[in-house]
Design a protein around this motif. Structure first.
Motif, short mmCIF file in Angstrom:
data_model
loop_
_atom_site.label_atom_id
_atom_site.label_comp_id
_atom_site.label_asym_id
_atom_site.label_seq_id
_atom_site.Cartn_x
_atom_site.Cartn_y
_atom_site.Cartn_z
N LEU A 20 18.45 9.29 2.31
CA LEU A 20 17.71 8.02 2.29
C LEU A 20 18.53 6.92 1.61
O LEU A 20 18.58 5.77 2.08
N PHE A 21 19.19 7.29 0.51
CA PHE A 21 19.96 6.30 -0.24
C PHE A 21 21.19 5.84 0.55
O PHE A 21 21.54 4.66 0.54
N LEU A 22 21.84 6.79 1.25
CA LEU A 22 23.00 6.40 2.08
C LEU A 22 22.58 5.47 3.20
O LEU A 22 23.26 4.49 3.51
N TRP A 63 3.43 9.73 3.31
CA TRP A 63 3.17 8.31 3.11
C TRP A 63 4.45 7.49 3.10
O TRP A 63 4.41 6.29 3.46
N PHE A 64 5.59 8.10 2.75
CA PHE A 64 6.85 7.36 2.83
C PHE A 64 7.28 7.19 4.28
O PHE A 64 7.77 6.12 4.68
N ASN A 65 7.15 8.23 5.09
CA ASN A 65 7.59 8.17 6.49
C ASN A 65 6.60 7.47 7.39
O ASN A 65 6.94 7.17 8.55
N LYS A 66 5.39 7.23 6.92
CA LYS A 66 4.38 6.57 7.74
C LYS A 66 4.87 5.16 8.10
O LYS A 66 5.25 4.38 7.23
N PRO A 67 4.91 4.81 9.39
CA PRO A 67 5.45 3.50 9.81
C PRO A 67 4.67 2.34 9.19
O PRO A 67 3.44 2.37 9.09
N ILE A 92 0.84 -1.20 0.00
CA ILE A 92 0.00 0.00 0.00
C ILE A 92 0.87 1.25 0.00
O ILE A 92 0.56 2.26 -0.67
N GLN A 93 2.00 1.19 0.71
CA GLN A 93 2.91 2.34 0.73
C GLN A 93 3.40 2.67 -0.68
O GLN A 93 3.43 3.86 -1.07
N ASN A 133 8.89 -4.65 4.57
CA ASN A 133 9.91 -3.63 4.42
C ASN A 133 9.59 -2.74 3.22
O ASN A 133 8.84 -3.13 2.33
N ILE A 134 10.19 -1.57 3.20
CA ILE A 134 9.98 -0.65 2.07
C ILE A 134 10.44 -1.34 0.79
O ILE A 134 11.55 -1.88 0.72
#
Length: 792
Positions: A316-318, A282-286, A262-263, A291-292
């Motif tokens: 985020l990438f690091l 929506w990305f930061n929503k737990p 859903i994320q 996993n992402i």
């Protein structure tokens, strides 16, 4: 004596010289044909029988090709519309099965027209009144469901939705065997999937709410079929933001936690719209589970570049790289670094430091392919070359997918030489043959369509190579898009390759829906309407349009008829009109306005044979009621074709009708009398009636009356009429008045005398008239090129 013969003889009597001095510049000088001594020829006797025996046969016209079973379905529909006996049910069931099996084998989706007719046929076959020993089986229905759900659609229309609903109704109402544990739930889930796939996601969401509390359905929604994600994807695709947010919120409050799938849907939906706040939310929503997904990072990279969020994305990438993720995450991470405008050297360095929980990760060609896709998105051919050099340095040989990506890259960079090499390599290797990547065939199909359009757009296309590509496309059973077919047909038409156009249309035109066929039709119509297209090529294009597109709209046919009139080819225009009249569908038949438009065309561009044909059609058309406007158009047409006596018959019918004449009729009447020998007498009679009735006469009618008087050579009377024009119509004579009078005078001496008078008395109007230029008519008289458009 015929009117035109009498008029011709009268002109010869009035004319005293063959060429008017004022028009000497417009007279074409006589040309002496050079005397060429013909060589002596010797007769050679040949065996004509053997010559004909070994003569190369002409190329055969390819017959139209239909998908298996589709022609039978169309025949059934045609018979139903005509209220005649339909084909036997056994043939219809067999046709249905053949069509669906063909779709499954070729992976060609149902177009909108096929979905419409299949829905109608399904309802017909399921109707108890039409039942016999041949009945629908579960195989017919399951194949249809497979076609709807397992083949990526090209069109998403309400016809597909209606077919899915009818399929569900027939299946639930009948007694069909099923190997499913819960066939009712299975059919319901199939309907929800179809609704979400073809533009009915709002209704599909309501179906979820209605069944949410039932355990069997709840498992389908959250686990077995994951209908929650299917519907959410559909809502996102259709741009239904309110319904999408409501569905996700409803799921969270009803025992379905926010998960990674859903994320991805939510982040992608808002990132594509560059809505920063919602995307980050929506990305930061737990996540409550999972996993992402790697795709989320791939979506965030271009989003960050468009919205100046490189620092946020880089962090985020690091963080992702430090977590030693799986290989698929490293693949996306390398692409993200390149998207955020990092150098390829940094990507190369990171490749040497890739590790996961099991140890070091070696780069492979799949990572290179991912980087090449970034270069393709950025249309950066130089970056693509550098990535290929990086692959060679690391000893990574390109595979079929690499060449496919390069094909897209070179097309984006307008490098057709590189695209040709990539195309040959891709088709030779055929990477879609790998069971794990069948989707690459769809990507290759899209690239080939784009490649053909680029080849056709060249200033000097390589038609031989284009034909070879088309042969391979046919071998691979690849679908060409309507825009591709349109582009190819136009270039073949410009090169007078009509057989190639017929081959393309025979293969592809009957695979398209009505909306898709309109794309090709528009190209043909635009080609015909283009003034830069020669009349010969325009006529050839129309003939092909008439042959392959009987569904060309009524409005397009009228525009084609008009353009051939404008090209001064009334014979071609009359053929277009005849095709309309002969169409089996009455909605394409000419209306009374179409007849009037056609007759007005004959008035401007005479064609006696075409006029007789159209008039005969009018006589046989019992659906039309004659009117003053129609009779006026007939007057104009026959006058323009040199038959004023026949035109006057319609004046009589107009005067005896309840409707009576109009101003356009009066103008047409005076124009007819201008062309008739001795027409000035009847013109005066009509004018006397107008004066007695005290009618308000417009300038156009008065100009026509002056022309009728001038047509009999009454120059002195014409002068007095022109001088009294202001008192009759309220306006002074203009260039049109003088031009009509000058053109109507039947003799050079009369024209010369009128010219001297008009030039001195109406200098401004005459100066304006001289700007339009002059020409010589068939009687060696000067004629001003005035646009005297006669309307009914």
């Amino acid at each position: 004596m015929r009117a035109n013969l009498a008029r011709h003889g009268r002109r010869l009597l009035v004319c005293q010289a063959r060429t008017a001095p004022s028009c000497a510049l417009y007279a074409a000088p006589a040309r002496r044909r050079p005397i060429i001594q013909r060589p002596v020829t010797h007769i050679n006797f040949e065996r004509t029988f053997l010559g004909g025996l070994f003569q190369r046969p002409p190329r055969e016209v390819r017959q139209p090709e239909y998908e298996p079973g589709w022609l039978q379905i169309m025949v059934w529909r045609s018979r139903m519309l005509e209220n005649v006996r339909p084909p036997p049910r056994g043939e219809l069931l067999d046709a249905w099965k053949k069509l669906m099996q063909s779709k499954i084998n070729t992976k060609l989706p149902l177009n909108a027209t096929q979905a419409l007719q299949c829905r109608r046929l399904l309802e017909y076959l399921a109707d108890p009144e039409n039942a016999d020993d041949k009945k629908l089986s579960a195989i017919h229905l399951s194949m249809t469901r497979q076609v709807l759900l397992e083949i990526d659609p090209v069109e998403r229309t309400h016809h597909h939705l209606d077919l899915a609903k009818s399929l569900h109704s027939v299946w639930t109402a009948g007694n069909f065997p099923s190997n499913r544990a819960n066939p009712v739930v299975f059919q319901w889930a199939s309907l929800v999937k179809a609704m979400s796939l073809y533009g009915g996601s709002r209704e599909a969401a309501q179906m979820l709410y209605e069944k949410w509390e039932q355990s069997d359905y709840f498992d389908c929604i959250t686990q077995d079929d994951r209908l929650l994600e299917v519907v959410a994807k559909g809502l996102a695709r259709e741009g239904c933001e309110t319904e999408l947010l409501k569905l996700v919120e409803y799921a969270e409050t009803h025992n379905v936690p926010y998960n990674a799938r859903i994320q991805y849907i939510m982040v992608q939906f808002f990132a594509e719209q560059d809505r920063v706040t919602e995307t980050r939310y929506w990305f930061n929503k737990p996540l409550m589970s999972g996993n992402i997904q790697a795709h989320v990072y791939r979506v965030l990279a271009p989003f960050a570049m468009r919205n100046n969020l490189q620092e946020w994305a880089t962090s985020l990438f690091l963080k992702l790289g430090e977590s030693q993720p799986w290989k698929k995450y490293w693949n996306v991470l390398l692409q993200a670094i390149l998207i955020t405008r990092k150098s390829l050297a940094e990507v190369d360095t990171m490749m040497s430091h890739m590790v996961d929980s099991d140890g070091e990760i070696s780069p492979d060609i799949h990572m290179i392919n991912g980087l090449l896709r970034v270069a393709t998105e950025q249309r950066d051919a130089a970056l693509g070359e550098d990535i290929l050099a990086l692959a060679a340095k690391r000893g990574l040989a390109p595979n079929g997918e690499t060449h496919l990506i390069l094909l897209n890259l070179w097309l984006e960079a307008d490098n057709l030489i590189g695209a040709r090499e990539a195309y040959n390599q891709t088709r030779h290797i055929q990477p879609w043959a790998n069971e794990s990547k069948p989707h690459l065939f769809g990507e290759f199909r899209t690239a080939v369509n784009k490649y053909l359009v680029a080849l056709a757009a060249q200033k000097q296309p390589d038609f031989k190579f284009i034909s070879s590509v088309l042969e391979t496309v046919e071998e691979d059973q690849m679908r060409l898009e309507p825009a591709t077919v349109a582009a190819l047909c136009l270039r073949f038409l410009e090169n007078d390759q009509h057989f190639d156009v017929m081959d393309i249309l025979s293969i592809y035109s009957f695979l398209y829906s009505e909306a898709e066929r309109e794309t090709v039709q528009n190209a043909f119509v635009s080609f015909c309407l283009d003034r830069n297209t020669s009349t010969n090529r325009a006529w050839g294009a129309y003939q092909l349009l008439h042959q392959f597109f009987q569904d060309t709209s009524f409005e397009r046919r009228v525009s084609l008829m008009n353009v051939f009139f404008e090209r001064r080819r009334p014979d071609m225009a009359s053929h277009v009109f005849g095709h309309m009249r002969a169409h089996r569908n009455k909605s394409y038949h000419p209306t009374i306005d179409t007849y009037i438009t056609c007759l007005e065309g004959f008035a401007r561009y005479p064609d006696q044979e075409g006029l007789e044909m159209v008039h005969n059609m009018l006589k046989m058309d019992v659906s039309l009621q004659p009117s003053t406007k129609l009779y006026t158009a007939l007057m104009l047409a026959y006058t323009g074709c040199g038959q004023p006596l026949i035109a006057l018959d319609y004046w009589t019918q107009i005067t005896q009708s309840r409707e009576g004449p109009s101003y356009a009729t009066l103008q047409a009447m005076f124009w007819t009398l201008e062309k008739k020998s001795g027409g000035h007498k009847q013109a005066r009679e009509v004018w006397d009636k107008i004066e007695r009735m005290d009618l308000e006469v417009p300038p156009s009618v008065y100009n026509a009356y002056i022309g009728a008087i001038a047509g009999s050579g009454n120059e002195k009377e014409v002068r007095s009429l022109i001088m009294g024009m202001a008192s009759v119509v309220g306006s002074e004579p203009d260039a049109m008045t003088l031009g009509i009078t000058y053109n109507a005078l039947p003799g050079q001496q009369l024209q010369r005398g009128f010219q001297e008078w008009a030039k001195g008395r109406y200098q401004d109007a005459w100066t304006e008239l001289m700007k339009v230029g002059r020409r010589m008519d068939e009687y060696s008289l000067c004629q001003f090129k005035i646009e005297r458009i006669m309307k009914a």
